[in-house]
Write a protein that holds these residues in place. Sequence first.
Motif, PDB file in Angstrom:
ATOM      1  N   ARG A  37       0.833  -1.212   0.000  1.00 42.98           N
ATOM      2  CA  ARG A  37       0.000   0.000   0.000  1.00 42.98           C
ATOM      3  C   ARG A  37       0.860   1.251   0.000  1.00 42.98           C
ATOM      4  N   VAL A  38       1.898   1.256   0.834  1.00 41.46           N
ATOM      5  CA  VAL A  38       2.777   2.424   0.925  1.00 41.46           C
ATOM      6  C   VAL A  38       3.356   2.743  -0.449  1.00 41.46           C
ATOM      7  N   PHE A  39       3.845   1.728  -1.155  1.00 41.58           N
ATOM      8  CA  PHE A  39       4.501   1.994  -2.443  1.00 41.58           C
ATOM      9  C   PHE A  39       3.504   2.280  -3.555  1.00 41.58           C
ATOM     10  N   ASP A  40       2.297   1.726  -3.464  1.00 41.48           N
ATOM     11  CA  ASP A  40       1.250   2.101  -4.419  1.00 41.48           C
ATOM     12  C   ASP A  40       0.924   3.582  -4.281  1.00 41.48           C
ATOM     13  N   ARG A  41       0.871   4.035  -3.020  1.00 40.68           N
ATOM     14  CA  ARG A  41       0.558   5.449  -2.790  1.00 40.68           C
ATOM     15  C   ARG A  41       1.690   6.353  -3.272  1.00 40.68           C
ATOM     16  N   LEU A  42       2.928   5.919  -3.032  1.00 41.39           N
ATOM     17  CA  LEU A  42       4.068   6.724  -3.498  1.00 41.39           C
ATOM     18  C   LEU A  42       4.040   6.851  -5.015  1.00 41.39           C
ATOM     19  N   ARG A  43       3.689   5.754  -5.670  1.00 39.74           N
ATOM     20  CA  ARG A  43       3.617   5.786  -7.133  1.00 39.74           C
ATOM     21  C   ARG A  43       2.532   6.767  -7.576  1.00 39.74           C
ATOM     22  N   ALA A  44       1.382   6.695  -6.899  1.00 41.72           N
ATOM     23  CA  ALA A  44       0.277   7.597  -7.243  1.00 41.72           C
ATOM     24  C   ALA A  44       0.670   9.057  -7.028  1.00 41.72           C
ATOM     25  N   MET A  45       1.619   9.284  -6.102  1.00 40.99           N
ATOM     26  CA  MET A  45       2.057  10.652  -5.816  1.00 40.99           C
ATOM     27  C   MET A  45       3.136  11.115  -6.790  1.00 40.99           C
ATOM     28  N   GLY A  46       3.544  10.214  -7.685  1.00 36.43           N
ATOM     29  CA  GLY A  46       4.471  10.641  -8.725  1.00 36.43           C
ATOM     30  C   GLY A  46       5.884  10.093  -8.615  1.00 36.43           C
ATOM     31  N   ILE A  47       6.171   9.261  -7.630  1.00 37.61           N
ATOM     32  CA  ILE A  47       7.492   8.630  -7.557  1.00 37.61           C
ATOM     33  C   ILE A  47       7.509   7.515  -8.611  1.00 37.61           C
ATOM     34  N   GLU A  48       8.560   7.496  -9.435  1.00 39.62           N
ATOM     35  CA  GLU A  48       8.553   6.544 -10.549  1.00 39.62           C
ATOM     36  C   GLU A  48       9.358   5.289 -10.257  1.00 39.62           C
ATOM     37  N   PHE A  49       8.691   4.119 -10.374  1.00 36.40           N
ATOM     38  CA  PHE A  49       9.376   2.815 -10.307  1.00 36.40           C
ATOM     39  C   PHE A  49       8.413   1.771 -10.864  1.00 36.40           C
ATOM     40  N   ASP A  50       8.952   0.668 -11.344  1.00 37.16           N
ATOM     41  CA  ASP A  50       8.116  -0.345 -11.984  1.00 37.16           C
ATOM     42  C   ASP A  50       7.789  -1.522 -11.066  1.00 37.16           C
ATOM     43  N   ASP A  51       8.552  -1.651  -9.970  1.00 35.62           N
ATOM     44  CA  ASP A  51       8.467  -2.846  -9.144  1.00 35.62           C
ATOM     45  C   ASP A  51       7.146  -2.984  -8.392  1.00 35.62           C
ATOM     46  N   GLU A  52       6.706  -4.240  -8.193  1.00 33.55           N
ATOM     47  CA  GLU A  52       5.609  -4.520  -7.263  1.00 33.55           C
ATOM     48  C   GLU A  52       6.264  -4.897  -5.935  1.00 33.55           C
ATOM     49  N   VAL A  53       5.941  -4.157  -4.904  1.00 37.48           N
ATOM     50  CA  VAL A  53       6.616  -4.354  -3.622  1.00 37.48           C
ATOM     51  C   VAL A  53       5.708  -5.122  -2.662  1.00 37.48           C
ATOM     52  N   SER A  96       2.633   4.699  11.501  1.00 36.82           N
ATOM     53  CA  SER A  96       1.433   4.647  10.663  1.00 36.82           C
ATOM     54  C   SER A  96       1.797   4.729   9.196  1.00 36.82           C
ATOM     55  N   GLU A  97       0.907   4.168   8.383  1.00 37.36           N
ATOM     56  CA  GLU A  97       1.109   4.131   6.948  1.00 37.36           C
ATOM     57  C   GLU A  97       1.221   5.560   6.382  1.00 37.36           C
ATOM     58  N   ASP A  98       0.317   6.449   6.839  1.00 39.02           N
ATOM     59  CA  ASP A  98       0.308   7.825   6.340  1.00 39.02           C
ATOM     60  C   ASP A  98       1.654   8.509   6.548  1.00 39.02           C
ATOM     61  N   GLU A  99       2.158   8.356   7.778  1.00 42.79           N
ATOM     62  CA  GLU A  99       3.434   8.980   8.127  1.00 42.79           C
ATOM     63  C   GLU A  99       4.564   8.428   7.262  1.00 42.79           C
ATOM     64  N   CYS A 100       4.544   7.128   7.065  1.00 40.88           N
ATOM     65  CA  CYS A 100       5.599   6.476   6.294  1.00 40.88           C
ATOM     66  C   CYS A 100       5.576   6.974   4.851  1.00 40.88           C
ATOM     67  N   VAL A 101       4.373   7.044   4.266  1.00 34.47           N
ATOM     68  CA  VAL A 101       4.233   7.516   2.887  1.00 34.47           C
ATOM     69  C   VAL A 101       4.777   8.941   2.785  1.00 34.47           C
ATOM     70  N   GLU A 102       4.383   9.797   3.725  1.00 34.09           N
ATOM     71  CA  GLU A 102       4.787  11.195   3.701  1.00 34.09           C
ATOM     72  C   GLU A 102       6.314  11.336   3.777  1.00 34.09           C
ATOM     73  N   ARG A 103       6.920  10.611   4.721  1.00 35.06           N
ATOM     74  CA  ARG A 103       8.371  10.701   4.900  1.00 35.06           C
ATOM     75  C   ARG A 103       9.124  10.183   3.680  1.00 35.06           C
ATOM     76  N   LEU A 104       8.670   9.046   3.144  1.00 37.38           N
ATOM     77  CA  LEU A 104       9.363   8.486   1.979  1.00 37.38           C
ATOM     78  C   LEU A 104       9.184   9.411   0.769  1.00 37.38           C
ATOM     79  N   TYR A 105       8.000  10.025   0.686  1.00 37.59           N
ATOM     80  CA  TYR A 105       7.758  10.934  -0.434  1.00 37.59           C
ATOM     81  C   TYR A 105       8.738  12.103  -0.375  1.00 37.59           C
TER      82      TYR A 105
END
Lengths: 286, 284
Positions: free
Chosen positions: A251-267, B269-278
Amino acid sequence: MGIIRTEDLTYVYGEGTPFRKTAVDGVNLDIEAGEIVGIIGHTGSGKSTLIQHFNGLLKPTSGKVFIDGEELFADKSRLKEIRFKVGLVFQYPEYQLFEETVYKDIAFGPKNMGLTDGEADKRIKETARLVGLKPELLDKSPFELSGGQKRRVAIAGVMAMEPKVLILDEPTAGLDPRGRDRILGLIKEYHAEKGTTVLLVSHSMEDVAKTVSKILVMNDAKVFMYSDRSSVFAKADELTAMGLTVPQVTRVFDRLRAMGIEFDDEVFSIDYAKDLVLRLLAEKRR
Amino acid sequence: MEKFIEIKDVSFSYINDYDDPPTKNTVLKGVTLDINKGEFVAVLGHNGSGKSTLAKLLNSINLPESGDVFVDGMNTRDEDKLYDIRRTVGMVFQNPDNQIVATVVEEDVAFALENIGVEPSEIRKRVDWALKKVGMYEYREHAPHKLSGGQKQRIAIAGVLAMQPKCIVMDEPTAMLDPIGRREIMQTITELNSEGVTVVLITHYMEEAARAGRVVVMDDGKILLDGAPKKVFSQAELLKSVGLDVPDVTDLTHGLIRAGIDLPDDIISEDECVERLYQLLKKE
């Protein structure tokens, strides 16, 4: 032909009552021998009903089930023989322990298969080792053991029958993280050592992600998908819509992708996620 | 804040009759813990760490071998207060099959209310309310034994909710539920807590514990850690050493920290993790 095959398998509960429910609806499956498969689906999706057909606990309302090429229920005299090929470990299997000693409890299945004491003894000791039960535990009452140990005894009882297909229904339910890892570890080890087919029914996507190679997704009594991990977890939105989830890291990496981070991998594992972040950072610095 | 549950230097043992002579297994060793009114406390610990034993002390199923437990000012040893204590603290156990008594869902939910002599019209109201809370209202006329494990567990929770207890103690209530079922139960718990119900949640799911206001970690019959989820889960090594885990996002960020990446060690939390990694990965 696969070790488990179904043809238009349908099962209806409560026919002729107001509670009539089609629990399995026209399922066509072909599971290859040696595969380790996760079965996921929301409560009431039909997973438990489906697996109960694989060793003839339920008789299809219509359609056919083939185990190792033989049709179940085609010849009643063969049923017992075919059942020995498919070992089923139910939810909370420790509630089914009943013998005076751990040894006798594990021996119950192998003895029923008509193995000699010598053969049974060999299998009991080998299986006990495989599931991590120390030899001195074999003479104890199963009721003296801890919850995790009891569960391993119950699983060993089915493994000792050396079925061609081992099916486990929620084997980690109610265990602590170490107990969970231990059970999943021994399932993986068993699979690696015996090379037999293993089906793992689970609500935990994390468990499924770290254990199996293929995933069968049941939804509303039908097969939604039967494919490898990446293809299944790539359908995160559809899985969520049907009441399932993907692992938290996915979920975290799906969201990052949706936010514009580019990668092809399924994590879907933490280690993979970590390596991916490090790789992306290195690429960014370049 | 008002103390609601006081556990004072409590020890507890089980006697093992299988051994000859019988042996004593001490599972709680001088535990002291206060829980305030309206708190949401998650209790973690490996199997056998004493958490279920602790839970059963909270409504007089277990009585302390030494020490005392007070619930809303009542000593759990006080037999005259037994019914009051059990009405104050409702319990939900892991296996719903052991908790369902009736052959129709709504009758099962009404069971305890009938026992304590609540007015029929009030029973109707509370049963409907409780079933709606757990999302099982449409099943009210079904037979519980035909429901799935997750659905049965929600019926069991509804039975406790209908009693409108001030505190609900749940011993791994989601162990048998699917992800949606788990999410619904967690929502129900959070909602009840926001309405003022004190919640004690025993769980093996770190993601669930991360949503509590406070996390208590048991090990070897003692309290090992007690604090806000962020504080407790930042101790990943200690937790792993006692057979526990941290949420996956915590595990990931700790791995990255060890690899030299600059991140806080208390992401749970997932939200925090997403934000930090972003922030870390976005293009400049």
